[in-house]
Design a protein around this motif. Structure first.
Motif, short mmCIF file in Angstrom:
data_model
loop_
_atom_site.label_atom_id
_atom_site.label_comp_id
_atom_site.label_asym_id
_atom_site.label_seq_id
_atom_site.Cartn_x
_atom_site.Cartn_y
_atom_site.Cartn_z
N GLU A 1 0.85 -0.99 -0.22
CA GLU A 1 -0.11 -0.09 -0.04
C GLU A 1 0.88 1.18 0.03
O GLU A 1 0.31 2.35 -0.55
CB GLU A 1 -0.91 0.00 1.22
N PHE A 2 2.10 1.25 0.52
CA PHE A 2 2.96 2.21 0.26
C PHE A 2 3.50 2.92 -0.77
O PHE A 2 3.49 4.03 -1.28
CB PHE A 2 4.05 2.24 1.54
N SER A 3 3.98 1.54 -1.67
CA SER A 3 4.45 1.75 -3.08
C SER A 3 3.23 2.42 -3.85
O SER A 3 3.61 3.25 -4.75
CB SER A 3 4.86 0.62 -3.45
N ARG B 1 0.87 4.28 -2.83
CA ARG B 1 0.55 5.69 -2.33
C ARG B 1 1.49 6.19 -3.26
O ARG B 1 1.14 7.65 -3.70
CB ARG B 1 0.71 5.80 -0.81
N TRP C 1 11.47 10.47 -3.32
CA TRP C 1 12.57 11.25 -2.26
C TRP C 1 11.69 11.61 -0.99
O TRP C 1 12.26 11.58 0.33
CB TRP C 1 13.37 12.32 -3.13
N TYR C 2 10.34 12.12 -1.20
CA TYR C 2 9.73 12.89 -0.25
C TYR C 2 9.41 11.76 1.07
O TYR C 2 9.51 12.17 2.16
CB TYR C 2 8.29 13.44 -0.63
N TYR C 3 9.05 10.67 0.68
CA TYR C 3 8.58 9.63 1.44
C TYR C 3 9.85 8.73 2.07
O TYR C 3 9.68 8.03 3.00
CB TYR C 3 7.83 8.62 1.00
N ARG C 4 11.00 9.21 1.59
CA ARG C 4 12.08 8.34 2.16
C ARG C 4 12.59 8.64 3.54
O ARG C 4 12.50 9.87 4.02
CB ARG C 4 13.53 8.82 1.42
N ASN D 1 9.88 2.42 7.09
CA ASN D 1 10.82 3.73 7.30
C ASN D 1 9.74 4.70 7.42
O ASN D 1 9.75 5.76 8.28
CB ASN D 1 11.93 3.90 6.27
N LYS E 1 5.90 9.86 8.01
CA LYS E 1 5.41 10.46 6.66
C LYS E 1 4.31 9.65 6.26
O LYS E 1 3.55 10.39 5.25
CB LYS E 1 6.67 10.54 5.78
N TYR E 2 4.22 8.64 6.58
CA TYR E 2 3.22 7.77 6.16
C TYR E 2 2.31 7.03 7.10
O TYR E 2 2.76 6.46 8.06
CB TYR E 2 3.45 6.69 5.09
#
Lengths: 131, 79
Positions: free
Chosen positions: A70-72, A74, A128-131, B44, B50-51
Motif C-alpha cells: 500500500e505504501f508503494s 501511495r 524522495w519525499y517519503y524516504r 521507514n 510520513k505515512y
C-alpha cells in the motif's frame, strides 16, 4: 515478501510483453500512416491498431503498481497526481505561448513524451519525499 | 488521518512506537517489513511519520509485536 516474488516477475513479464506489443503496433501503424493511405477506413483502423496496441502496456503497468504494497501504491498515486497536474500546467503554458505567438506548431505526440518524463520525475520526487 | 465535522476537515496526526518496539525486538526495518509483508521503505515512512498505514496494515504490525493496535499507534496529544 518472498511469496510475492513470482507474482512480481509475472507482472514484469506482462509489462515487457506490453512494451513489445506497443512497439510493434506503433512501428507498423506509423510506417503505413506515413505513406498516406487514401482509404479513410484503413487510416482509422491503423489509428485503432496503434491505440489498442498501447493499452496492454498501460494495463500491465497499472497491474504492476497495484500488486505492490500500500505504501508503494501511495507513492505511485501521488506521482500520477503530480504528472496530471504538471501536464495540465504544461498544456496551458503551451497554449498561451502559442496564442502569444511565441511557440509554433507542437506535435501532439510530444505531449505524451513530456508526460512520460514528468511521470518519471514525479516518481523520483515522491520516492524522495517519503524516504 | 482525517476527521470531518460539519464545517471543516481536521487533520489528526498519528504517532507510533514502531521504532521503540522494533528496537526491543531487535529487528531491522527489513526484518519487520518481511514479517508484515511490505517494503522496507514502507516501514521507514511509517516510523518517520510520513505515512499513516491503513487499518489492516496497522493491525498486522500490532499483531507481529503481539500488542494491541492502540499500544503501537495513537493520535497526537492535544487532538
Amino acid at each position: 515478501m518472498d511469496k510475492n516474488k513470482p507474482a512480481g516477475l509475472r507482472h514484469l513479464a506482462y509489462v515487457a510483453l506490453g512494451l513489445l506489443i506497443w512497439f510493434i503496433t506503433m512501428v507498423v501503424a506509423t510506417r503505413v500512416l506515413h505513406r498516406h493511405p487514401p482509404s479513410i477506413p484503413v487510416r482509422i483502423a491503423l489509428v485503432a491498431v496503434a491505440v489498442v496496441g498501447f493499452l496492454p502496456w498501460l494495463i500491465s503497468v497499472a497491474r504492476l503498481i497495484m500488486a505492490q504494497d500500500e505504501f508503494s501504491v501511495r507513492v505511485h498515486l501521488v506521482a500520477i497526481a503530480f504528472t496530471c497536474a504538471g501536464t495540465a500546467v504544461l498544456l496551458m503554458t503551451g497554449g498561451y505561448l502559442q496564442t502569444a505567438g511565441l511557440l509554433g506548431y507542437v506535435a501532439l505526440r510530444n505531449i505524451w513524451i513530456g508526460m512520460g518524463i514528468l511521470w518519471w520525475l514525479s516518481i523520483v520526487i515522491a520516492s524522495w519525499y517519503y524516504r | 488521518m482525517v476527521a470531518v465535522d460539519r464545517h471543516r476537515v481536521v487533520v489528526l496526526p498519528m504517532k507510533n512506537r514502531l521504532k521503540v518496539l522494533r528496537a526491543e525486538a531487535n529487528w531491522s526495518q527489513l526484518e519487520l517489513a518481511m514479517r508484515v509483508g511490505v517494503s522496507r521503505q514502507a516501514i521507514n515512512a511509517i516510523e518517520t511519520g510520513k505515512y499513516d498505514p491503513s487499518l489492516p496494515l496497522a493491525m498486522k504490525i500490532a499483531r507481529v509485536f503481539d500488542r494491541r493496535i492502540e499500544e503501537v499507534f495513537e493520535l497526537e496529544e492535544g487532538d
